[in-house]
Design an enzyme around this catalytic site. Structure first.
Site, PDB file in Angstrom:
ATOM      1  N   ARG A 267       1.088  -1.183  -0.073  1.00 48.31           N
ATOM      2  CA  ARG A 267      -0.107   0.059  -0.194  1.00 48.31           C
ATOM      3  C   ARG A 267       0.726   1.130   0.141  1.00 48.31           C
ATOM      4  NH1 ARG A 267      -2.504   0.959   5.421  1.00 48.31           N
ATOM      5  NH2 ARG A 267      -0.985   2.352   5.451  1.00 48.31           N
ATOM      6  N   HIS A 271      -3.347   4.304   4.583  1.00 51.53           N
ATOM      7  CA  HIS A 271      -4.709   3.321   4.510  1.00 51.53           C
ATOM      8  C   HIS A 271      -5.941   4.256   4.114  1.00 51.53           C
ATOM      9  CE1 HIS A 271      -8.212   1.145   6.284  1.00 51.53           C
ATOM     10  NE2 HIS A 271      -8.418   1.989   7.007  1.00 51.53           N
ATOM     11  N   TYR A 280       4.505   4.884  11.294  1.00 45.93           N
ATOM     12  CA  TYR A 280       4.562   3.156  11.627  1.00 45.93           C
ATOM     13  C   TYR A 280       5.542   2.538  10.433  1.00 45.93           C
ATOM     14  CZ  TYR A 280       0.459   3.042   8.949  1.00 45.93           C
ATOM     15  OH  TYR A 280      -0.504   3.586   7.840  1.00 45.93           O
TER      16      TYR A 280
END
Lengths: 375, 337
Positions: A267, A271, A280
């Site tokens: 990805r 998100h 992260y």
């Protein structure tokens, strides 16, 4: 990277590497044999279109025109490859990031944004496109997909050898594989030999949690416990994505039962527009995957073949610009239906509570109209 | 007319629905060869085969979720959840998916799924086998919830629920499964065979009925509590109090019109159900009676039901559940207020 873990890139089926070179695979090359340059150009076209749309939607969210956006950036090959392997007689149950597959099913992309502008929860006719509405509860649709597949089988649309044969393609992500519903779907599909392809796009993150928080083995390995054949492939390789999906769909359509395919991808974006990946994951990680961009490698290959010209790239740019303009105009032009429409379609038959509240709301609104305050 | 048990009436109703429509498919755990743990589907597997009476994997969410997909392709799944307390693995599928798909799709997708649930107590069972979870579902728009109290209603309403285009939670009062009554099988058949039968059926199963006329107090009940309410009416009559009994039949929609009309006549209302009173159907009904019949009331609306405790061990269930004395006590209190 753990060579046996869920983020391992070992042993992936790959037919187009990151340098834009075609590879042979003993088992799957023949499923890509029909991909001539024209077909690959069509895939490239769709991948660029959905990326341009994705970029526009992200901008619209930043401008406050959308409440939220769910980028598909980086997953174009997995989605367009699978989308091109579908037949009209197939039916897709997407999760909520499958804008690329939506494109291949004939959904007019701007329409998707009705959901993210907060106008409605479903924005296209599922039956018309063979593409179900987005489901936001993770994995819940995997059971609907399985039931739908079982109904196709009951209806004699599987394993006859006719063009009317179909299968279900059910899409979900790495996070969803931990859901009970997905595991129940695999169980129901397996014991009933359902004509369904479960396609996991392992984009390595469930919001912030890496796939190692969902599994200690590659997700495709889940298949064997259910008795479901599974294949893991390079999801940034559109040729492998097409070939594996085509194999899987043919397997299911011909009545041989369910298949699990895992597209190992990344990805590249957040998100959603509410997310901040810098919390992260590292810049180095993002750079590593930028070198594996699904569109760039196909461009390299097509240019080397002389199939992709500057003119074609320019034309695609113009088309993308036009789609962006059309998307902006559509989003800003949509009128909100009257507030009383929230009472529509709660039930198929009248329900006394809804009707009483609808009537009260009409009187309430009319009370403002009497005072000339509210139109 | 023939005499049937309530369970037998549901069985006959299922059979009639399956005869009427080949798209009706029964799905559940142990409903095939065994005929269900309460034998409600007894004989149907033998007569209709394993494709129409499907023994599913042991997974309630899976049962409801796959039924949604089948309904999307024109099937009418009729599901059995083995016991009330086992419906919760399917709670998400029922409330976020089944209930909302029609709305989400702007009416393009209808899901005529019926979920049969043996519910309520009085059978001396272990934990999770005696609960009344209707309020947890009644809060969700998109679902219909009905519960028959008599064999006639069981026979009619299961077929009406199957005919309805909306998802229906069909709550079967398991302690009443063996109650017998006369059943006329012809009326619902002609209703469903007529033009607009599904609409008429949906409307009819959504209405309550006056189970007994009276003039002093309205006792409202449904499902397993209707028989208790009628016993209360008998006992109260012996003491000179005339009790009107309303059998709600439907919890969603809640036929408050019938209750309000009765409340305006009697001026006193007691609501009885096995589910906990806190945040229950009785609370909703009390609010509606207050909103619509406040100046006709001679006393506050009272509720008699389960307590805000987990369903206790079966040696305590007669204390936990409404009984004759507790309902009569409520009747006395509204009469002497």
């Amino acid at each position: 990277m753990d060579a046996h873990g869920p983020l391992s890139d070992q042993g992936l089926v790959q037919l187009l590497n990151r340098h834009g070179e075609r590879l042979e695979d003993e088992r799957f090359s023949r499923y890509a044999a029909d991909l001539d340059l024209e077909a690959l150009l069509a895939m490239w076209h769709d991948m660029t279109v959905v990326r341009a749309f994705d970029k526009e939607a992200t901008s619209l969210q930043r401008q406050g025109e959308l409440g939220l956006w769910v980028p598909s950036l980086g997953q174009e090959a997995a989605q367009i490859g699978a989308g091109h392997a579908l037949r009209e007689s197939d039916f897709v149950f997407p999760s909520y990031r499958e804008h690329g597959i939506a494109l291949t099913r004939g959904v007019d992309l701007p329409e998707i944004l009705r959901i993210f502008r907060g106008l409605q929860h479903g924005a296209w006719d599922a039956a018309e496109h063979g593409f179900h509405l987005y489901t936001l509860v993770i994995g819940a649709h995997s059971l609907h997909a399985t039931g739908y597949a079982l109904a196709m089988d009951r209806d004699g649309l599987v394993g006859t050898g006719a063009d009317s044969d179909g299968a279900v393609l059910c899409c979900f992500g790495d996070g969803a594989t931990s859901q009970g519903d997905v595991n129940e779907a695999l169980t129901f599909a397996a014991v009933n030999n359902a004509p369904i392809v479960f396609m996991v796009q392992n984009n390595q993150f469930a919001i912030s949690e890496p796939t190692t928080r969902q599994s200690r083995v590659p997700l495709a390995q889940r298949g064997s416990g259910f008795g479901i054949p599974a294949v893991r492939y390079d999801g940034n390789d559109v040729v492998a994505s097409y070939a594996v999906a085509r194999w899987a769909l043919e397997h299911a359509r011909s009545g041989q039962g369910p298949v699990l395919i895992e597209a190992f991808t990344y990805r590249m974006g957040a998100h959603t527009t509410s997310d901040d990946p810098s919390k992260y994951r590292s810049q180095a990680d993002e750079s590593y995957w930028a070198e594996r961009d699904p569109i760039a490698r196909l461009e390299t290959y097509l240019r080397a073949q002389g199939a992709l010209t500057d003119d074609a790239v320019d034309a695609a740019g113009v088309e993308a610009k036009e789609l962006g303009r059309r998307t902006r105009e559509a989003v800003k032009g949509w009128e909100r239906p009257p507030a009383a429409s929230i009472f529509d379609h709660v039930y198929a038959e009248p329900h006394a509570t809804v009707e009483a509240e609808r009537a009260w709301f009409a009187r309430y609104e009319a009370s403002f109209a009497d005072q000339g305050v509210h139109a | 007319m023939s005499t049937m048990t309530l369970a037998g009436a549901i069985n006959r109703g299922l059979r009639a629905a399956m005869d009427r429509d080949p798209k009706v498919v029964l799905m559940g755990e142990d409903i095939g060869q065994l005929g269900g743990v309460f034998r409600v589907t007894d004989g149907l597997w033998k007569d209709f085969g394993p494709d129409r009476v499907v023994d599913t994997p042991l997974a309630e969410s899976g049962i409801v979720g796959t039924a949604i997909g089948m309904a999307m392709r024109g099937y009418t799944p009729v599901l059995e959840i083995q016991f009330d307390g086992f419906i919760f693995p399917a709670y998400n599928q029922i409330t976020t998916q089944l209930a909302k798909m029609h709305y989400r799709s702007h009416g393009a997708i209808t899901l005529p799924v019926v979920i049969r649930v043996p519910y309520s107590g009085h059978i001396g069972a272990v934990e999770h086998h005696s609960e009344s979870p209707e309020a947890l579902f009644a809060h969700t728009a998109g679902l219909r919830i009905v519960s028959p109290a008599t064999p006639q209603d069981a026979y009619d309403m299961i077929q009406q629920a199957i005919a309805s285009p909306d998802p229906v939670l069909f709550l079967e009062p398991k302690a009443r499964y063996w109650d017998k009554g006369e059943v006329d099988e012809s009326r619902v058949a002609s209703q469903l065979d007529a033009d607009g039968g599904a609409s008429a059926a949906t409307a009819e199963m959504s209405r309550g009925r006056i189970a007994r006329e009276g003039k002093d107090v309205t006792v409202v009940a449904y499902g397993p509590s209707v028989r208790l309410a009628l016993q209360v009416a008998d006992a109260a009559a012996a003491e000179g109090t005339s009790v009107e009994v309303v059998d709600l039949r439907s919890i969603s929609p809640l036929d408050s019109d019938t209750v309000v009309r009765s409340a305006k006549r009697t001026g006193r209302v007691v609501v009885v159900h096995e589910a906990p009173t806190a945040f229950g159907a009785g609370a909703e009904l009390a609010a509606r009676v207050m909103e619509q019949a406040f100046f006709h009331l001679h006393a506050p609306v009272l509720r008699v039901g389960g307590f805000h405790t987990p369903y206790p061990g079966s040696k305590f269930e007669h204390d936990y559940l409404p009984n004759l004395d507790r309902v009569l006590d409520a009747v006395d209190r509204v009469m002497t207020h």
